[in-house]
Write a protein that holds these residues in place. Structure first.
Motif, PDB file in Angstrom:
ATOM      1  N   LYS A  44      53.189  28.426 104.539  1.00  0.00           N
ATOM      2  CA  LYS A  44      52.576  29.069 103.375  1.00  0.00           C
ATOM      3  C   LYS A  44      51.062  29.205 103.515  1.00  0.00           C
ATOM      4  CE  LYS A  44      53.980  26.147 100.242  1.00  0.00           C
ATOM      5  NZ  LYS A  44      54.366  25.068 101.206  1.00  0.00           N
ATOM      6  N   THR A  45      50.393  28.152 103.935  1.00  0.00           N
ATOM      7  CA  THR A  45      48.938  28.216 104.056  1.00  0.00           C
ATOM      8  C   THR A  45      48.526  29.159 105.184  1.00  0.00           C
ATOM      9  OG1 THR A  45      48.577  26.037 103.076  1.00  0.00           O
ATOM     10  CG2 THR A  45      46.867  26.866 104.553  1.00  0.00           C
ATOM     11  N   THR A  46      49.281  29.176 106.278  1.00  0.00           N
ATOM     12  CA  THR A  46      48.995  30.148 107.342  1.00  0.00           C
ATOM     13  C   THR A  46      49.135  31.567 106.808  1.00  0.00           C
ATOM     14  OG1 THR A  46      49.752  28.612 109.048  1.00  0.00           O
ATOM     15  CG2 THR A  46      49.687  30.942 109.634  1.00  0.00           C
ATOM     16  N   PHE A  47      50.131  31.796 105.968  1.00  0.00           N
ATOM     17  CA  PHE A  47      50.272  33.118 105.341  1.00  0.00           C
ATOM     18  C   PHE A  47      49.023  33.451 104.528  1.00  0.00           C
ATOM     19  CE2 PHE A  47      51.302  35.693 101.648  1.00  0.00           C
ATOM     20  CZ  PHE A  47      51.924  36.788 102.231  1.00  0.00           C
ATOM     21  N   VAL A  85      41.961  30.569  96.244  1.00  0.00           N
ATOM     22  CA  VAL A  85      41.552  29.210  95.897  1.00  0.00           C
ATOM     23  C   VAL A  85      42.307  28.300  96.861  1.00  0.00           C
ATOM     24  CG1 VAL A  85      41.508  27.411  94.134  1.00  0.00           C
ATOM     25  CG2 VAL A  85      41.169  29.810  93.481  1.00  0.00           C
ATOM     26  N   PRO A  86      41.625  27.726  97.853  1.00  0.00           N
ATOM     27  CA  PRO A  86      42.331  27.079  98.956  1.00  0.00           C
ATOM     28  C   PRO A  86      42.969  25.755  98.582  1.00  0.00           C
ATOM     29  CG  PRO A  86      39.977  26.782  99.197  1.00  0.00           C
ATOM     30  CD  PRO A  86      40.167  27.710  98.024  1.00  0.00           C
ATOM     31  N   GLU A  87      43.947  25.364  99.378  1.00  0.00           N
ATOM     32  CA  GLU A  87      44.551  24.043  99.247  1.00  0.00           C
ATOM     33  C   GLU A  87      43.479  22.972  99.464  1.00  0.00           C
ATOM     34  OE1 GLU A  87      48.045  21.323 101.383  1.00  0.00           O
ATOM     35  OE2 GLU A  87      47.498  23.289 102.193  1.00  0.00           O
ATOM     36  N   ARG A 157      40.922  40.640  91.746  1.00  0.00           N
ATOM     37  CA  ARG A 157      41.990  41.535  91.320  1.00  0.00           C
ATOM     38  C   ARG A 157      43.336  40.886  91.624  1.00  0.00           C
ATOM     39  NH1 ARG A 157      41.482  47.039  93.885  1.00  0.00           N
ATOM     40  NH2 ARG A 157      42.895  47.567  92.201  1.00  0.00           N
ATOM     41  N   LEU A 158      43.335  40.053  92.660  1.00  0.00           N
ATOM     42  CA  LEU A 158      44.483  39.210  92.986  1.00  0.00           C
ATOM     43  C   LEU A 158      43.941  37.845  93.359  1.00  0.00           C
ATOM     44  CD1 LEU A 158      47.462  38.603  93.674  1.00  0.00           C
ATOM     45  CD2 LEU A 158      47.023  39.511  95.960  1.00  0.00           C
ATOM     46  N   LEU A 159      44.439  36.820  92.673  1.00  0.00           N
ATOM     47  CA  LEU A 159      44.009  35.449  92.929  1.00  0.00           C
ATOM     48  C   LEU A 159      45.151  34.701  93.610  1.00  0.00           C
ATOM     49  CD1 LEU A 159      41.618  33.480  92.396  1.00  0.00           C
ATOM     50  CD2 LEU A 159      42.852  32.718  90.361  1.00  0.00           C
ATOM     51  N   ILE A 160      44.879  34.193  94.823  1.00  0.00           N
ATOM     52  CA  ILE A 160      45.848  33.364  95.530  1.00  0.00           C
ATOM     53  C   ILE A 160      45.520  31.908  95.226  1.00  0.00           C
ATOM     54  CG2 ILE A 160      46.777  32.676  97.768  1.00  0.00           C
ATOM     55  CD1 ILE A 160      46.060  35.402  98.858  1.00  0.00           C
ATOM     56  N   LEU A 161      46.486  31.200  94.661  1.00  0.00           N
ATOM     57  CA  LEU A 161      46.323  29.784  94.368  1.00  0.00           C
ATOM     58  C   LEU A 161      47.189  28.997  95.345  1.00  0.00           C
ATOM     59  CD1 LEU A 161      46.572  29.909  90.462  1.00  0.00           C
ATOM     60  CD2 LEU A 161      44.501  29.705  91.836  1.00  0.00           C
ATOM     61  N   ASP A 162      46.545  28.270  96.257  1.00  0.00           N
ATOM     62  CA  ASP A 162      47.264  27.545  97.305  1.00  0.00           C
ATOM     63  C   ASP A 162      47.433  26.083  96.892  1.00  0.00           C
ATOM     64  OD1 ASP A 162      48.417  26.616  99.607  1.00  0.00           O
ATOM     65  OD2 ASP A 162      46.855  27.306 100.959  1.00  0.00           O
ATOM     66  N   GLU A 163      48.668  25.697  96.560  1.00  0.00           N
ATOM     67  CA  GLU A 163      49.021  24.336  96.161  1.00  0.00           C
ATOM     68  C   GLU A 163      48.086  23.793  95.077  1.00  0.00           C
ATOM     69  OE1 GLU A 163      51.738  23.185  97.112  1.00  0.00           O
ATOM     70  OE2 GLU A 163      52.196  23.811  99.159  1.00  0.00           O
ATOM     71  N   LEU A 192      51.074  32.600  93.522  1.00  0.00           N
ATOM     72  CA  LEU A 192      51.111  31.156  93.336  1.00  0.00           C
ATOM     73  C   LEU A 192      51.877  30.537  94.501  1.00  0.00           C
ATOM     74  CD1 LEU A 192      50.681  28.608  91.595  1.00  0.00           C
ATOM     75  CD2 LEU A 192      52.778  29.227  90.355  1.00  0.00           C
ATOM     76  N   VAL A 193      51.165  29.802  95.337  1.00  0.00           N
ATOM     77  CA  VAL A 193      51.752  29.237  96.557  1.00  0.00           C
ATOM     78  C   VAL A 193      51.933  27.744  96.310  1.00  0.00           C
ATOM     79  CG1 VAL A 193      51.476  28.967  99.037  1.00  0.00           C
ATOM     80  CG2 VAL A 193      50.554  30.985  97.887  1.00  0.00           C
ATOM     81  N   GLU A 194      53.178  27.310  96.209  1.00  0.00           N
ATOM     82  CA  GLU A 194      53.449  25.976  95.672  1.00  0.00           C
ATOM     83  C   GLU A 194      54.659  25.301  96.316  1.00  0.00           C
ATOM     84  OE1 GLU A 194      52.893  23.496  93.681  1.00  0.00           O
ATOM     85  OE2 GLU A 194      51.102  24.065  92.581  1.00  0.00           O
ATOM     86  N   GLN A 195      54.639  23.951  96.295  1.00  0.00           N
ATOM     87  CA  GLN A 195      55.834  23.162  96.571  1.00  0.00           C
ATOM     88  C   GLN A 195      56.585  22.835  95.282  1.00  0.00           C
ATOM     89  OE1 GLN A 195      55.577  19.866  99.463  1.00  0.00           O
ATOM     90  NE2 GLN A 195      53.443  20.458  99.787  1.00  0.00           N
ATOM     91  N   ASN A 196      55.889  22.953  94.141  1.00  0.00           N
ATOM     92  CA  ASN A 196      56.492  22.636  92.847  1.00  0.00           C
ATOM     93  C   ASN A 196      57.380  23.808  92.418  1.00  0.00           C
ATOM     94  OD1 ASN A 196      57.060  22.097  90.114  1.00  0.00           O
ATOM     95  ND2 ASN A 196      55.132  20.994  89.854  1.00  0.00           N
ATOM     96  N   VAL A 197      58.638  23.770  92.875  1.00  0.00           N
ATOM     97  CA  VAL A 197      59.540  24.909  92.704  1.00  0.00           C
ATOM     98  C   VAL A 197      59.917  25.126  91.245  1.00  0.00           C
ATOM     99  CG1 VAL A 197      61.847  25.803  93.268  1.00  0.00           C
ATOM    100  CG2 VAL A 197      60.434  24.753  95.043  1.00  0.00           C
TER     101      VAL A 197
END
Length: 237
Positions: A44-47, A85-87, A157-163, A192-197
């Motif tokens: 996910k983070t590599t993506f 917004v990085p992990e 315009r698009l916010l990526i939230l990593d973990e 929203l990039v998460e482990q919290n499914v």
């Protein structure tokens, strides 16, 4: 249906001889929350880093608002409004809260800095109370607020939230997901990039599940919750 804001097709990338992403397809439309789910090490983070041009793509394409940004410089990606917004928050611990926030508008929206500061302070009143405090002395939850606030300073315009929920208490996780819902209600597109499914599927319209650098499932949150394999693997039911 509106055209995708972010459109990723056949994306491959990695580090040295190791290929991490193996032909990933993903879309985010304007005003949509999309979740990218998967366990630690799924890619996910590599993506995120490849989409944000921090890691070079080896194959495939990344388009943002119809423009090909596959091999753009990362500053051009931020300048277009795709902000991550990085992990791990990655705040600057030896700078003040205010200085960290101001750095969020270094590449984009510099002329709107004052107005955007007021917006961030309206969302995170605790940050306004701590403008002169060194960021490294704040709690984990406050640092996550700061990291998100810094991202918002660039008018994404698009916010990526990593973990974003990583390392937070259950109460702060609830507060965080409430904030994500508020930003979505204001029209912001969020990946929203998460482990919290479980909580991610509650808030996202659609989701993708990544395993070993490839998408294994995708669909609406309701469709994924009805998938036996996903429920057994990630929800324990």
């Amino acid at each position: 249906m509106s055209a995708p804001l972010l459109q990723v097709q056949g994306l491959r990338s990695g580090y040295g001889a190791v290929e991490v992403l193996r032909g990933v397809d993903l879309e985010v439309r304007p005003g949509e929350i999309v979740a990218l789910l998967g366990s630690n090490g799924a890619g996910k983070t590599t993506f995120n880093h490849t989409v944000s041009a921090l890691v070079a793509a080896r194959a495939g394409s990344v388009r943002f608002d119809g423009r090909d940004i596959t091999r753009a410089h990362y500053r051009s990606v931020v300048g277009a409004g795709l902000i991550q917004v990085p992990e791990g928050r990655r705040i600057f611990p030896n700078l003040s809260v205010l200085e960290n926030l101001e750095l969020g508008s270094f590449t984009r929206a510099r002329h709107h800095r004052a107005a955007n500061l007021e917006r961030v302070f309206s969302i995170f009143p605790r940050l306004k109370e701590r403008t002169r405090q060194m960021a490294g002395t704040m709690s984990g939850g406050e640092q996550q607020m700061l990291a998100i606030g810094r991202g918002l300073m660039g008018e994404p315009r698009l916010l990526i939230l990593d973990e974003p929920s990583l390392g937070l208490s259950p109460l702060l996780v609830e507060e965080l997901f409430g904030l994500i819902g508020r930003l979505h209600a204001e029209g912001l597109a969020i990946l929203l990039v998460e482990q919290n499914v479980a909580q991610s599927l509650e808030i996202a319209q659609r989701a993708y599940v990544m395993e070993n650098g490839a998408i294994q499932f995708s669909g609406s949150s309701a469709e994924l919750l009805a998938t036996d394999r996903l429920r057994q693997a990630y929800l324990g039911v």
